[in-house]
Design an enzyme around this catalytic site. Structure first.
Site, short mmCIF file in Angstrom:
data_model
loop_
_atom_site.label_atom_id
_atom_site.label_comp_id
_atom_site.label_asym_id
_atom_site.label_seq_id
_atom_site.Cartn_x
_atom_site.Cartn_y
_atom_site.Cartn_z
N HIS A 16 0.87 -1.23 0.53
CA HIS A 16 0.55 0.39 0.08
C HIS A 16 0.63 1.28 0.20
CE1 HIS A 16 0.53 0.12 4.15
NE2 HIS A 16 0.48 1.24 4.33
C1 UD1 Z 1 -2.30 5.93 5.62
C2 UD1 Z 1 -0.56 6.44 5.12
C3 UD1 Z 1 0.52 5.56 5.70
C4 UD1 Z 1 -0.13 3.98 6.66
C5 UD1 Z 1 -1.53 4.19 5.78
C6 UD1 Z 1 -2.03 2.64 6.58
C7 UD1 Z 1 -0.04 8.74 5.35
C8 UD1 Z 1 0.77 10.25 4.78
N1 UD1 Z 1 -0.06 7.85 5.43
O1 UD1 Z 1 -1.83 5.71 4.61
O2 UD1 Z 1 1.56 5.96 6.37
O3 UD1 Z 1 0.74 2.82 6.01
O4 UD1 Z 1 -2.36 4.45 5.85
O5 UD1 Z 1 -2.64 2.01 5.81
O6 UD1 Z 1 -0.95 9.48 6.13
N2 UD1 Z 1 -9.64 5.04 1.06
C9 UD1 Z 1 -9.86 4.17 0.87
N3 UD1 Z 1 -10.80 3.94 2.71
C10 UD1 Z 1 -10.21 4.22 3.57
C11 UD1 Z 1 -9.29 4.63 3.53
C12 UD1 Z 1 -8.65 6.07 2.25
O7 UD1 Z 1 -10.58 3.89 0.08
O8 UD1 Z 1 -11.19 4.84 4.44
C13 UD1 Z 1 -8.35 5.07 -0.10
C14 UD1 Z 1 -8.83 6.77 -0.83
O9 UD1 Z 1 -8.68 6.40 -1.95
C15 UD1 Z 1 -7.70 7.03 -0.07
C16 UD1 Z 1 -6.13 6.10 -0.68
O10 UD1 Z 1 -6.81 5.31 0.27
O11 UD1 Z 1 -7.31 8.42 -1.34
C17 UD1 Z 1 -5.15 6.59 0.00
O12 UD1 Z 1 -5.43 6.94 1.71
P1 UD1 Z 1 -4.52 7.44 2.76
O13 UD1 Z 1 -5.87 7.46 4.13
O14 UD1 Z 1 -4.37 9.04 1.71
O15 UD1 Z 1 -3.38 7.31 2.79
P2 UD1 Z 1 -3.34 5.39 2.86
O16 UD1 Z 1 -2.10 4.86 1.11
O17 UD1 Z 1 -4.30 4.66 3.32
N1 UDP Z 2 -3.70 -4.83 9.01
C1 UDP Z 2 -5.14 -5.79 9.12
N2 UDP Z 2 -5.32 -6.44 7.85
C2 UDP Z 2 -5.05 -6.35 6.61
C3 UDP Z 2 -3.97 -5.34 6.11
C4 UDP Z 2 -3.08 -5.52 7.51
O1 UDP Z 2 -5.60 -6.38 10.20
O2 UDP Z 2 -5.52 -6.23 5.70
C5 UDP Z 2 -2.98 -4.91 10.10
C6 UDP Z 2 -1.88 -5.62 10.43
O3 UDP Z 2 -2.49 -6.48 11.38
C7 UDP Z 2 -1.19 -3.94 10.89
C8 UDP Z 2 -1.49 -3.13 10.68
O4 UDP Z 2 -3.06 -3.41 10.18
O5 UDP Z 2 -1.78 -3.90 12.30
C9 UDP Z 2 -0.58 -2.23 9.05
O6 UDP Z 2 -1.21 -1.55 8.52
P1 UDP Z 2 -0.93 -0.95 7.30
O7 UDP Z 2 0.20 -2.18 6.82
O8 UDP Z 2 -1.67 -0.84 6.76
O9 UDP Z 2 0.76 0.24 8.25
P2 UDP Z 2 1.66 0.61 8.31
O10 UDP Z 2 2.16 -0.83 9.47
O11 UDP Z 2 2.50 0.03 6.73
O12 UDP Z 2 1.75 1.69 8.98
#
Ligand code: UD1
Ligand code: UDP
Length: 353
Positions: free
Chosen positions: A203
């Site tokens: 992601h």
């Molecule tokens: C964010 C964090 C990242 C973290 C990740 C955990 C920042 C800059 N990034 O990334 O560090 O590792 O969360 O998962 O804060 N979207 C949905 N549904 C949701 C949320 C997001 O569809 O509930 C989609 C939207 O299209 C959105 C995209 O995902 O634009 C990215 O979401 P965003 O929260 O901006 O960043 P993440 O990639 O989730």
């Molecule tokens: N996780 C989850 N379901 C998923 C993928 C990840 O519950 O389908 C959990 C995972 O066990 C961990 C956290 O989400 O606790 C990690 O989140 P993510 O990889 O989105 O973010 P990051 O750690 O890279 O910021």
């Protein structure tokens, strides 16, 4: 004392769960959800499974550009800090929700407390690196998961308020591991056997937003000698569709919706190995004795690589293929990131504020 906790994204719900539990024993916690993650499978499921109390305030910010999203969070958090007048504002990790809380709280009377302080990728192109460096420099209390993280802070001149606590995600997974295995039929439902599949998650913006990297990663995963189960983050689903890659890989890889924490822990525990660009999953793999192939060029969790349980392969397709087949883990696994009591240590430090 009164602590205002800010969370907003999936990994923050997991990190906050053990700390909130420890904190509420003696302190007053106000829980704020920014709304950065809002899908049921990225947010509500964690609150339900981990018995996290309903947020006291929900800002409902949702997705937007970095500046718009962070600014909206800041406006909401400022109003709440003014209204609640907390002694400390507690922040987790490196998301935009973390940064928003730090910038607001640094200008208020509250102490700024950062869990997962001192992590560095030394890659300034990562939005998370910007968020974590700025948050650390705005923080009064810095909870570092390891000595290496504390050393990173010292290199930047931050020596006061630092406590090496261990990793709160270890606390969380110790709690979840048994619950996840108890009577779970999840592997059977997916049609995979214990120890006979690869788990994959992708992601990170640096991978999803670059079609060449994304294609190389998907192609490397598709060459795995075992079935690949791939719970796909919505960012990744969007990118695969946009770059015309969904059709190409949907059959070869078991692309499924994101799963809840307990099912994810079950999947990770049972996987022969995991391939991921997640920060949290690299550590969780280590705690569950699952070898980890990291789809990035660098990692903040360097100790897992140094001890041989994690290999960095970037988005290099041949390197991914090789790492998905090679036996690379050594027989020994050192203890890293504490003993699963990080939340208690954090509470003890906060007791003294
Ligand atoms: C964010 C964090 C990242 C973290 C990740 C955990 C920042 C800059 N990034 O990334 O560090 O590792 O969360 O998962 O804060 N979207 C949905 N549904 C949701 C949320 C997001 O569809 O509930 C989609 C939207 O299209 C959105 C995209 O995902 O634009 C990215 O979401 P965003 O929260 O901006 O960043 P993440 O990639 O989730
Ligand atoms: N996780 C989850 N379901 C998923 C993928 C990840 O519950 O389908 C959990 C995972 O066990 C961990 C956290 O989400 O606790 C990690 O989140 P993510 O990889 O989105 O973010 P990051 O750690 O890279 O910021």
């Amino acid at each position: 004392m009164k602590v205002l906790t800010v969370v907003g994204a999936r990994p923050q719900f997991v990190k906050a769960f053990p700390v909130s539990r420890a904190l509420r024993d003696g302190h007053d916690e106000v829980l704020v959800h920014t709304g950065q993650h809002y899908d049921e499978g990225l947010s509500d499921v964690f609150f339900e499974e981990l018995d996290i109390p309903e947020p006291d305030h929900h800002l409902g910010v949702g997705s937007a550009t970095h500046a718009t999203q962070t600014a909206e969070m800041m406006t909401g958090i400022e109003e709440l800090v003014d209204a609640e007048d907390p002694d400390a504002v507690l922040l987790y990790g490196d998301t935009n929700s973390t940064l928003a809380g730090a910038v607001v709280a640094a200008k208020e009377d509250a102490a700024v407390a950062h869990v997962e302080a001192g992590l560095r990728s030394d890659n300034w192109a990562m939005p998370e690196e910007v968020n974590r460096v700025l948050t650390d420099h705005a923080s009064d209390l810095l909870f570092a998961p390891s000595e290496a993280a504390a050393a990173n802070l010292r290199e930047e001149g931050i020596t006061e308020g630092v406590a090496v606590t261990g990793d709160v995600m270890q606390d969380a997974i110790l709690h979840a591991r048994e619950r996840a295995a108890e009577g779970s039929s999840f592997l059977a439902e997916l049609g995979v056997d214990d120890g006979e599949y690869v788990l994959a998650t992708v992601h990170r913006a640096g991978n999803t937003d670059d079609p060449v990297r994304l294609d190389a990663i998907m192609s490397g995963l598709a060459a795995a000698p075992r079935p690949v189960v791939f719970p796909a983050h919505p960012r990744t689903v969007g990118a695969l569709e946009e770059h015309g890659l969904w059709e190409a890989y949907a059959d070869e890889l078991r692309l499924i919706e994101p799963v809840g924490y307990l099912d994810f822990v079950r999947l990770l525990d049972g996987a022969e190995r995991v391939a991921t660009d997640s920060g949290g999953v690299q550590k969780e793999a280590f705690y569950l004795d699952t070898p980890c192939v990291t789809l990035r060029d660098e990692t903040e969790w360097t100790e897992t690589v140094d001890c041989g349980w994690n290999v960095l392969v970037g988005a290099d397709e041949p390197a991914i293929r090789e790492a998905l087949s090679a036996d690379f883990v050594p027989p020994e696994k050192p203890p890293l990131y504490g003993d699963g009591a990080a939340a208690e240590t954090i509470r003890e430090v906060l007791d003294r504020v």
